[in-house]
Design a protein around this motif. Structure first.
Motif, mmCIF file in Angstrom:
data_model
loop_
_atom_site.group_PDB
_atom_site.id
_atom_site.type_symbol
_atom_site.label_atom_id
_atom_site.label_comp_id
_atom_site.label_asym_id
_atom_site.label_seq_id
_atom_site.Cartn_x
_atom_site.Cartn_y
_atom_site.Cartn_z
ATOM 1 N N LEU A 18 0.934 -1.124 0.029
ATOM 2 C CA LEU A 18 -0.040 0.089 -0.085
ATOM 3 C C LEU A 18 0.873 1.259 -0.090
ATOM 4 C CD1 LEU A 18 -2.787 -0.782 2.732
ATOM 5 C CD2 LEU A 18 -3.156 -0.413 0.287
ATOM 6 N N ARG A 19 0.237 2.189 -0.462
ATOM 7 C CA ARG A 19 0.923 3.653 -0.539
ATOM 8 C C ARG A 19 0.136 4.632 0.224
ATOM 9 N NH1 ARG A 19 2.381 7.975 -5.154
ATOM 10 N NH2 ARG A 19 4.541 8.733 -4.282
ATOM 11 N N LEU A 20 0.531 5.189 1.298
ATOM 12 C CA LEU A 20 -0.221 5.987 2.046
ATOM 13 C C LEU A 20 0.393 7.519 1.508
ATOM 14 C CD1 LEU A 20 0.034 4.495 5.671
ATOM 15 C CD2 LEU A 20 -1.530 4.057 3.692
ATOM 16 N N SER A 21 -0.553 8.417 1.653
ATOM 17 C CA SER A 21 -0.231 9.759 1.457
ATOM 18 C C SER A 21 -0.668 10.684 2.666
ATOM 19 C CB SER A 21 -1.121 10.469 0.069
ATOM 20 O OG SER A 21 -0.486 9.560 -0.861
ATOM 21 N N CYS A 22 -0.001 11.734 2.675
ATOM 22 C CA CYS A 22 -0.526 12.715 3.647
ATOM 23 C C CYS A 22 -0.235 14.156 3.162
ATOM 24 C CB CYS A 22 0.417 12.526 5.208
ATOM 25 S SG CYS A 22 0.155 13.942 6.302
ATOM 26 N N ILE A 51 11.365 11.511 8.561
ATOM 27 C CA ILE A 51 12.193 11.879 7.599
ATOM 28 C C ILE A 51 12.806 13.438 7.930
ATOM 29 C CG2 ILE A 51 10.218 12.902 6.031
ATOM 30 C CD1 ILE A 51 12.097 12.119 3.401
ATOM 31 N N SER A 52 13.985 13.610 7.793
ATOM 32 C CA SER A 52 14.677 14.965 8.339
ATOM 33 C C SER A 52 14.581 15.994 7.177
ATOM 34 C CB SER A 52 15.903 14.579 8.404
ATOM 35 O OG SER A 52 16.611 14.587 7.104
ATOM 36 N N ARG A 66 11.076 -2.960 4.804
ATOM 37 C CA ARG A 66 9.750 -2.942 4.178
ATOM 38 C C ARG A 66 9.140 -1.791 3.679
ATOM 39 N NH1 ARG A 66 6.061 -5.401 6.898
ATOM 40 N NH2 ARG A 66 6.733 -4.376 9.023
ATOM 41 N N PHE A 67 9.222 -0.778 4.521
ATOM 42 C CA PHE A 67 8.408 0.559 4.266
ATOM 43 C C PHE A 67 9.559 1.799 4.020
ATOM 44 C CE2 PHE A 67 4.906 -0.089 7.622
ATOM 45 C CZ PHE A 67 4.501 -1.275 7.069
ATOM 46 N N THR A 68 9.129 2.713 3.149
ATOM 47 C CA THR A 68 9.724 3.657 2.744
ATOM 48 C C THR A 68 9.073 4.893 2.743
ATOM 49 O OG1 THR A 68 10.567 2.288 0.919
ATOM 50 C CG2 THR A 68 11.251 4.541 0.738
ATOM 51 N N ILE A 69 9.725 5.959 3.491
ATOM 52 C CA ILE A 69 9.233 7.569 3.396
ATOM 53 C C ILE A 69 9.697 8.266 2.652
ATOM 54 C CG2 ILE A 69 10.760 7.981 5.595
ATOM 55 C CD1 ILE A 69 8.140 9.633 6.754
ATOM 56 N N SER A 70 8.936 9.059 2.142
ATOM 57 C CA SER A 70 9.332 10.082 1.253
ATOM 58 C C SER A 70 8.393 11.306 1.170
ATOM 59 C CB SER A 70 9.386 9.491 -0.215
ATOM 60 O OG SER A 70 8.109 9.139 -0.736
ATOM 61 N N ARG A 71 8.855 12.514 0.453
ATOM 62 C CA ARG A 71 8.074 13.613 0.482
ATOM 63 C C ARG A 71 8.293 14.207 -1.006
ATOM 64 N NH1 ARG A 71 10.677 16.888 5.498
ATOM 65 N NH2 ARG A 71 12.528 17.409 4.248
ATOM 66 N N ASP A 72 6.987 14.938 -0.977
ATOM 67 C CA ASP A 72 7.041 15.974 -2.415
ATOM 68 C C ASP A 72 6.898 17.301 -1.721
ATOM 69 O OD1 ASP A 72 6.465 17.382 -4.596
ATOM 70 O OD2 ASP A 72 5.595 15.471 -5.789
ATOM 71 N N ASN A 73 7.857 18.046 -1.735
ATOM 72 C CA ASN A 73 7.853 19.513 -1.314
ATOM 73 C C ASN A 73 6.708 20.256 -2.090
ATOM 74 O OD1 ASN A 73 9.386 18.822 0.893
ATOM 75 N ND2 ASN A 73 11.187 19.563 0.053
ATOM 76 N N ALA A 74 6.796 20.094 -3.328
ATOM 77 C CA ALA A 74 5.976 20.856 -4.128
ATOM 78 C C ALA A 74 4.568 20.464 -3.977
ATOM 79 C CB ALA A 74 6.261 20.654 -5.608
ATOM 80 N N ASN A 76 3.459 19.525 -0.964
ATOM 81 C CA ASN A 76 3.457 19.581 0.472
ATOM 82 C C ASN A 76 2.703 18.319 1.201
ATOM 83 O OD1 ASN A 76 4.100 21.470 2.395
ATOM 84 N ND2 ASN A 76 2.204 21.811 3.003
ATOM 85 N N THR A 77 3.214 17.173 0.709
ATOM 86 C CA THR A 77 2.661 15.737 1.005
ATOM 87 C C THR A 77 3.698 14.940 1.376
ATOM 88 O OG1 THR A 77 0.979 16.125 -0.886
ATOM 89 C CG2 THR A 77 1.550 13.694 -0.031
ATOM 90 N N VAL A 78 3.723 14.116 2.142
ATOM 91 C CA VAL A 78 4.412 12.927 2.534
ATOM 92 C C VAL A 78 3.881 11.527 2.476
ATOM 93 C CG1 VAL A 78 5.625 11.958 4.838
ATOM 94 C CG2 VAL A 78 5.192 14.398 4.655
ATOM 95 N N TYR A 79 4.631 10.937 1.985
ATOM 96 C CA TYR A 79 4.156 9.352 1.478
ATOM 97 C C TYR A 79 4.788 8.094 2.272
ATOM 98 C CZ TYR A 79 3.028 12.047 -2.717
ATOM 99 O OH TYR A 79 2.550 13.037 -3.599
#
Length: 116
Positions: A18-22, A51-52, A66-74, A76-79
């Motif tokens: 699954l891929r979660l978004s915030c 994520i720093s 197993r899990f990977t955190i990332s973000r798209d600053n443009a 304003n979302t964290v995954y």
């Protein structure tokens, strides 16, 4: 006013993904270290990934590899990309700042259920 809206949860079989978004408003994510938390039934909410400001990730041992955190600053979302899911990953998942306290604002979360 800060608002955090999590999405992407659902019912998945063991081994699935699954891929979660915030999506955040009222806060600039590129200026904030963020984290994903989860709360399983009968348990306290725990920080599982963060994520720093520089984009460096850190994981709890239970989800490492197993899990990977990332973000798209443009956006304003964290995954949170979740792979090889296990039944013990069943929980409500939340995003928030890295050092969020129980008394702070929390979004509604998104339910993840891992079951066959």
């Amino acid at each position: 006013q800060v608002q955090l809206v999590e999405s992407g949860g659902g019912l998945v079989q063991p081994g699935g993904s699954l891929r979660l978004s915030c999506v955040a408003s009222g806060i600039v994510l590129r200026l904030t270290a963020m984290g994903w938390y989860r709360q399983a039934p009968g348990k306290e909410r725990e920080l599982i990934a963060r994520i720093s400001l520089g984009g460096n990730p850190n994981y709890a041992e239970s989800v490492q590899g197993r899990f990977t955190i990332s973000r798209d600053n443009a956006k304003n979302t964290v995954y949170l990309q979740m792979d090889t899911l296990k039944p013990e990953d069943t929980a409500v998942y939340y995003c928030n700042t890295q050092f969020a306290r129980p008394s702070d604002y929390w979004g509604p979360g998104t339910q993840v259920t891992v079951s066959s």
